[in-house]
Scaffold this active site. Structure first.
Site, PDB file in Angstrom:
ATOM      1  N   LYS A  22       0.833  -1.214   0.000  1.00 21.65           N
ATOM      2  CA  LYS A  22       0.000   0.000   0.000  1.00 21.65           C
ATOM      3  C   LYS A  22       0.866   1.262   0.000  1.00 21.65           C
ATOM      4  CE  LYS A  22      -1.740   1.978   4.009  1.00 21.65           C
ATOM      5  NZ  LYS A  22      -1.632   3.411   4.138  1.00 21.65           N
ATOM      6  N   ASN A  23       1.819   1.315   0.930  1.00 21.48           N
ATOM      7  CA  ASN A  23       2.547   2.575   1.087  1.00 21.48           C
ATOM      8  C   ASN A  23       3.536   2.839  -0.048  1.00 21.48           C
ATOM      9  OD1 ASN A  23       1.044   3.238   3.278  1.00 21.48           O
ATOM     10  ND2 ASN A  23       2.537   2.547   4.800  1.00 21.48           N
ATOM     11  N   ARG A  93      -3.900  10.271   3.840  1.00 19.38           N
ATOM     12  CA  ARG A  93      -2.611  10.854   4.165  1.00 19.38           C
ATOM     13  C   ARG A  93      -1.699  11.034   2.937  1.00 19.38           C
ATOM     14  NH1 ARG A  93      -0.954  14.105   7.809  1.00 19.38           N
ATOM     15  NH2 ARG A  93       1.283  14.026   7.997  1.00 19.38           N
ATOM     16  N   CYS A 117      -5.387   8.118   8.934  1.00 23.56           N
ATOM     17  CA  CYS A 117      -5.598   7.577  10.276  1.00 23.56           C
ATOM     18  C   CYS A 117      -5.230   8.609  11.343  1.00 23.56           C
ATOM     19  CB  CYS A 117      -4.734   6.329  10.482  1.00 23.56           C
ATOM     20  SG  CYS A 117      -5.281   4.931   9.510  1.00 23.56           S
ATOM     21  N   ARG A 122       0.305  14.899  13.012  1.00 22.95           N
ATOM     22  CA  ARG A 122       0.977  14.452  11.788  1.00 22.95           C
ATOM     23  C   ARG A 122       1.407  15.675  10.969  1.00 22.95           C
ATOM     24  NH1 ARG A 122      -1.760   8.960   9.438  1.00 22.95           N
ATOM     25  NH2 ARG A 122       0.311   8.799   8.554  1.00 22.95           N
ATOM     26  N   PRO A 123       2.414  16.418  11.467  1.00 28.17           N
ATOM     27  CA  PRO A 123       2.838  17.631  10.761  1.00 28.17           C
ATOM     28  C   PRO A 123       3.512  17.302   9.424  1.00 28.17           C
ATOM     29  CG  PRO A 123       4.321  17.165  12.599  1.00 28.17           C
ATOM     30  CD  PRO A 123       3.229  16.145  12.666  1.00 28.17           C
ATOM     31  N   ILE A 124       3.604  18.325   8.557  1.00 27.38           N
ATOM     32  CA  ILE A 124       4.321  18.110   7.283  1.00 27.38           C
ATOM     33  C   ILE A 124       5.438  19.150   7.106  1.00 27.38           C
ATOM     34  CG2 ILE A 124       2.437  16.911   6.068  1.00 27.38           C
ATOM     35  CD1 ILE A 124       1.933  19.623   4.599  1.00 27.38           C
ATOM     36  N   ASP A 125       5.948  19.632   8.253  1.00 29.03           N
ATOM     37  CA  ASP A 125       6.982  20.672   8.194  1.00 29.03           C
ATOM     38  C   ASP A 125       8.239  20.220   7.440  1.00 29.03           C
ATOM     39  OD1 ASP A 125       6.957  19.035  10.677  1.00 29.03           O
ATOM     40  OD2 ASP A 125       8.914  19.962  10.984  1.00 29.03           O
ATOM     41  N   GLN A 126       8.586  18.936   7.549  1.00 26.02           N
ATOM     42  CA  GLN A 126       9.808  18.468   6.864  1.00 26.02           C
ATOM     43  C   GLN A 126       9.610  18.415   5.346  1.00 26.02           C
ATOM     44  OE1 GLN A 126      12.774  18.031   8.648  1.00 26.02           O
ATOM     45  NE2 GLN A 126      11.398  18.964  10.135  1.00 26.02           N
ATOM     46  N   ASP A 306       3.704   0.116  12.186  1.00 25.83           N
ATOM     47  CA  ASP A 306       2.498  -0.402  11.523  1.00 25.83           C
ATOM     48  C   ASP A 306       2.225  -1.866  11.859  1.00 25.83           C
ATOM     49  OD1 ASP A 306       2.156   2.075  10.454  1.00 25.83           O
ATOM     50  OD2 ASP A 306       2.929   1.588   8.468  1.00 25.83           O
ATOM     51  N   ILE A 328       6.983   6.387  17.248  1.00 33.44           N
ATOM     52  CA  ILE A 328       6.679   7.141  16.016  1.00 33.44           C
ATOM     53  C   ILE A 328       5.413   7.997  16.186  1.00 33.44           C
ATOM     54  CG2 ILE A 328       6.308   7.006  13.514  1.00 33.44           C
ATOM     55  CD1 ILE A 328       8.974   5.739  14.298  1.00 33.44           C
ATOM     56  N   ARG A 398      -9.032   0.417   3.549  1.00 35.19           N
ATOM     57  CA  ARG A 398      -8.058   1.345   2.970  1.00 35.19           C
ATOM     58  C   ARG A 398      -6.761   0.632   2.641  1.00 35.19           C
ATOM     59  NH1 ARG A 398      -6.428   5.208   6.873  1.00 35.19           N
ATOM     60  NH2 ARG A 398      -4.774   5.239   5.331  1.00 35.19           N
TER      61      ARG A 398
HETATM   62  N1  EPU Z   1       6.927  14.057  11.163  1.00 38.68           N
HETATM   63  C1  EPU Z   1       7.160  15.364  11.456  1.00 38.68           C
HETATM   64  N2  EPU Z   1       7.199  16.266  10.417  1.00 38.68           N
HETATM   65  C2  EPU Z   1       7.016  15.880   9.125  1.00 38.68           C
HETATM   66  C3  EPU Z   1       6.780  14.538   8.850  1.00 38.68           C
HETATM   67  C4  EPU Z   1       6.731  13.634   9.879  1.00 38.68           C
HETATM   68  O1  EPU Z   1       7.326  15.749  12.605  1.00 38.68           O
HETATM   69  O2  EPU Z   1       7.083  16.745   8.241  1.00 38.68           O
HETATM   70  C5  EPU Z   1       6.906  13.072  12.260  1.00 38.68           C
HETATM   71  C6  EPU Z   1       5.556  12.380  12.414  1.00 38.68           C
HETATM   72  O3  EPU Z   1       4.681  13.143  13.226  1.00 38.68           O
HETATM   73  C7  EPU Z   1       5.960  11.057  13.037  1.00 38.68           C
HETATM   74  C8  EPU Z   1       7.334  10.772  12.399  1.00 38.68           C
HETATM   75  O4  EPU Z   1       7.795  12.022  11.920  1.00 38.68           O
HETATM   76  O5  EPU Z   1       6.123  11.190  14.400  1.00 38.68           O
HETATM   77  C9  EPU Z   1       7.335   9.782  11.256  1.00 38.68           C
HETATM   78  O6  EPU Z   1       6.351  10.145  10.295  1.00 38.68           O
HETATM   79  P1  EPU Z   1       6.470   9.755   8.750  1.00 38.68           P
HETATM   80  O7  EPU Z   1       6.535  11.038   7.985  1.00 38.68           O
HETATM   81  O8  EPU Z   1       7.546   8.751   8.577  1.00 38.68           O
HETATM   82  O9  EPU Z   1       5.067   9.094   8.514  1.00 38.68           O
HETATM   83  P2  EPU Z   1       4.148   9.218   7.245  1.00 38.68           P
HETATM   84  O10 EPU Z   1       4.977   9.344   6.028  1.00 38.68           O
HETATM   85  O11 EPU Z   1       3.078  10.220   7.472  1.00 38.68           O
HETATM   86  C10 EPU Z   1       4.149   6.671   6.709  1.00 38.68           C
HETATM   87  C11 EPU Z   1       3.112   5.611   6.512  1.00 38.68           C
HETATM   88  C12 EPU Z   1       2.490   5.254   7.846  1.00 38.68           C
HETATM   89  C13 EPU Z   1       3.584   4.781   8.805  1.00 38.68           C
HETATM   90  C14 EPU Z   1       4.684   5.852   8.917  1.00 38.68           C
HETATM   91  C15 EPU Z   1       5.866   5.412   9.750  1.00 38.68           C
HETATM   92  C16 EPU Z   1       2.330   6.145   4.302  1.00 38.68           C
HETATM   93  C17 EPU Z   1       1.234   6.658   3.441  1.00 38.68           C
HETATM   94  N3  EPU Z   1       2.095   6.125   5.606  1.00 38.68           N
HETATM   95  O12 EPU Z   1       3.458   7.791   7.253  1.00 38.68           O
HETATM   96  O13 EPU Z   1       1.631   4.162   7.575  1.00 38.68           O
HETATM   97  O14 EPU Z   1       3.038   4.543  10.080  1.00 38.68           O
HETATM   98  O15 EPU Z   1       5.155   6.190   7.594  1.00 38.68           O
HETATM   99  O16 EPU Z   1       6.440   4.256   9.222  1.00 38.68           O
HETATM  100  O17 EPU Z   1       3.367   5.727   3.810  1.00 38.68           O
HETATM  101  C18 EPU Z   1      -0.205   2.747   7.836  1.00 38.68           C
HETATM  102  O18 EPU Z   1       0.096   2.226   6.753  1.00 38.68           O
HETATM  103  O19 EPU Z   1      -1.066   2.252   8.613  1.00 38.68           O
HETATM  104  C19 EPU Z   1       0.451   3.987   8.243  1.00 38.68           C
HETATM  105  C20 EPU Z   1      -0.032   4.799   9.156  1.00 38.68           C
END
Ligand code: EPU
Length: 419
Positions: A22-23, A93, A117, A122-126, A306, A328, A398
């Site tokens: 999926k991811n 997401r 979820c 779940r910030p996107i600052d990075q 996950d 995480i 999903r």
């Molecule tokens: N984070 C920040 N700033 C950012 C991005 C992330 O602070 O700009 C923090 C998050 O809040 C979190 C950590 O960094 O604490 C890791 O987040 P990451 O960005 O790695 O997560 P994601 O990309 O939003 C993906 C998967 C998730 C999985 C996580 C961790 C997808 C679509 N989603 O999320 O999958 O839990 O990586 O491995 O790829 C799932 O499939 O059930 C699921 C939630």
């Protein structure tokens, strides 16, 4: 409203075929927007997040043809708008990948803040920091993200946090940028390598994916004209591995990359399970009550968040007290309230939970709070005595393809009914 009804207990036996990840799929589909041509993507999991991604691509002007249930052809020659439909992008997401892809291809995009979820903040600052390092201007206002760039120029991005989404998104934005982009402290998950492999197959020049430094040499154009098969889903494979252990079953997990499953394999052995590794399949079985363990979730190659709820079911049945530290997500223990309704003894405090093992679970009506929580509740229902009803199936749909059918083939008594 649909619910799953499971009659347990069942000891799972047989073989299961793992679907595409999926991811990886939800990143590869937006990545196809970078191609000024046609590509074919196979081994796509047939799940609602993939269907949503396809709808977004179509709304942007791409043409999608389904060849079969798991294969599509994407024609991105004519992208007609930079406004992604807000009602669709707000639903999940991974819609944030539209930003990196459209910035690279069109120099502008508007999307809604991504949904998905509820696992805590779940910030996107990075992601934004990366786009800005390449010269984009990003404004987040009233739930909308507007990004634009006259020209993206390669830059150096050091991720403050190891982020799967930010690593892939910055990679997407850099593919057609002028010059070289370096991402440091990059995430290393198998789906990051898969997205890079997809883009390289279509003509990109990305090196180092799977390590913590990724170098992207910008190219003028991606032409496509190739077929790409999505990597097997290591989280789906891990879900069935843990279901085999929790149910004291014996399951052959087919079509997986066993190297991607090492952290799970090691923990399964630690709790008393047994594994035979055939490289592209794994036999997983368990004859005794699992032993207690301590687990900390970490970015790959650590134990994946996950699979934390699914492992939580195993530990709630283990001999002794176990601890899980979730590093995480802030709110990934919502499922423990549901397991406690089934007789588990779990005390969750913030990002840590204590599991006092019980010798059995009992069926109850429970609610799936997110995708992996839903998978954990299915496993709990399989091993519990009596009938379990699981609600909020939209979360499960999903991310898991044909989940009831796959469990039924392993002997589970599980059916979907309309209330
Ligand atoms: N984070 C920040 N700033 C950012 C991005 C992330 O602070 O700009 C923090 C998050 O809040 C979190 C950590 O960094 O604490 C890791 O987040 P990451 O960005 O790695 O997560 P994601 O990309 O939003 C993906 C998967 C998730 C999985 C996580 C961790 C997808 C679509 N989603 O999320 O999958 O839990 O990586 O491995 O790829 C799932 O499939 O059930 C699921 C939630």
């Amino acid at each position: 409203m649909e619910k799953l009804v499971i009659s347990g207990p069942t000891s799972l036996k047989g073989e299961v075929e793992i679907s595409g990840a999926k991811n990886a799929a939800v990143a590869i589909l937006p990545a196809a927007l970078l191609i000024d041509g046609v590509c074919t993507i196979s081994n796509l999991p047939n799940i609602s997040d993939v269907k949503l991604s396809c709808e977004i691509l179509e709304a942007l002007g791409a043409k999608i043809k389904w060849i079969d249930a798991n294969t599509i052809e994407v024609d991105s020659r004519n992208i007609t708008t930079t406004q992604a439909p807000l009602n669709l992008t707000s639903q999940f997401r991974a819609s944030y990948y539209i930003i990196g892809a459209m910035l690279s291809r069109m120099g502008a995009v508007q999307v809604a803040m991504p949904g998905g979820c509820q696992l805590g903040a779940r910030p996107i600052d990075q992601h934004i920091k990366g786009f800005e390092a390449l010269g984009a201007e990003v404004v987040v206002e009233k739930g909308l993200i507007n990004a634009k760039a006259d020209k993206l120029i390669g830059g150096s991005v050091y991720m403050d946090i190891v982020s799967v989404g930010a690593t892939i998104n910055v990679m997407l934005s850099a593919v057609l940028a002028e010059g070289t982009t370096i991402i440091e402290n990059a995430a290393k998950e198998p789906h990051i390598v898969d997205v890079a492999n997809f883009l390289n197959t279509m003509g990109a020049d990305i090196r180092g994916a799977g390590t913590d430094i990724i170098k992207i040499n910008g190219v003028e154009k991606l032409t496509g004209d190739a077929t790409y098969s999505v990597v097997p889903d290591q989280i789906e494979a891990g879900t069935f591995m843990l279901a085999a252990i929790a149910s004291k079953g014996d399951v052959l997990i087919k079509n997986c990359i066993t190297k991607h499953l090492e952290s799970i394999t090691r923990k399964i052995i630690e709790v008393g399970g047994q594994i035979e590794d055939f490289g592209d399949s794994l036999r997983v079985w368990c004859d005794e009550r699992p032993k207690h363990a301590t687990i900390k979730t970490l970015p790959y190659p650590g134990f994946p968040t996950d699979l934390q709820p699914q492992m939580g079911v195993v530990l709630s049945l283990a001999d002794g007290t176990s601890i899980i530290n979730e590093s995480i997500w802030d709110s990934r223990f919502q499922y423990t309230d549901e397991l406690n309704k089934m007789g588990a003894k779990i005390n969750a405090q913030g990002t840590r939970a204590f599991f006092e093992g019980v010798d059995h679970l009992e069926g109850a009506p429970v609610y799936s709070t997110d995708l992996r929580a839903g998978a954990a509740l299915i496993i709990a229902g399989l091993v519990a005595e009596g009938e379990t009803e699981i609600y909020n199936l939209e979360h499960i749909d999903r991310g898991y393809e044909n989940i009831e059918e796959k469990f039924r083939n392993l002997g589970a008594k599980i059916k979907r009914v309309e209330e």
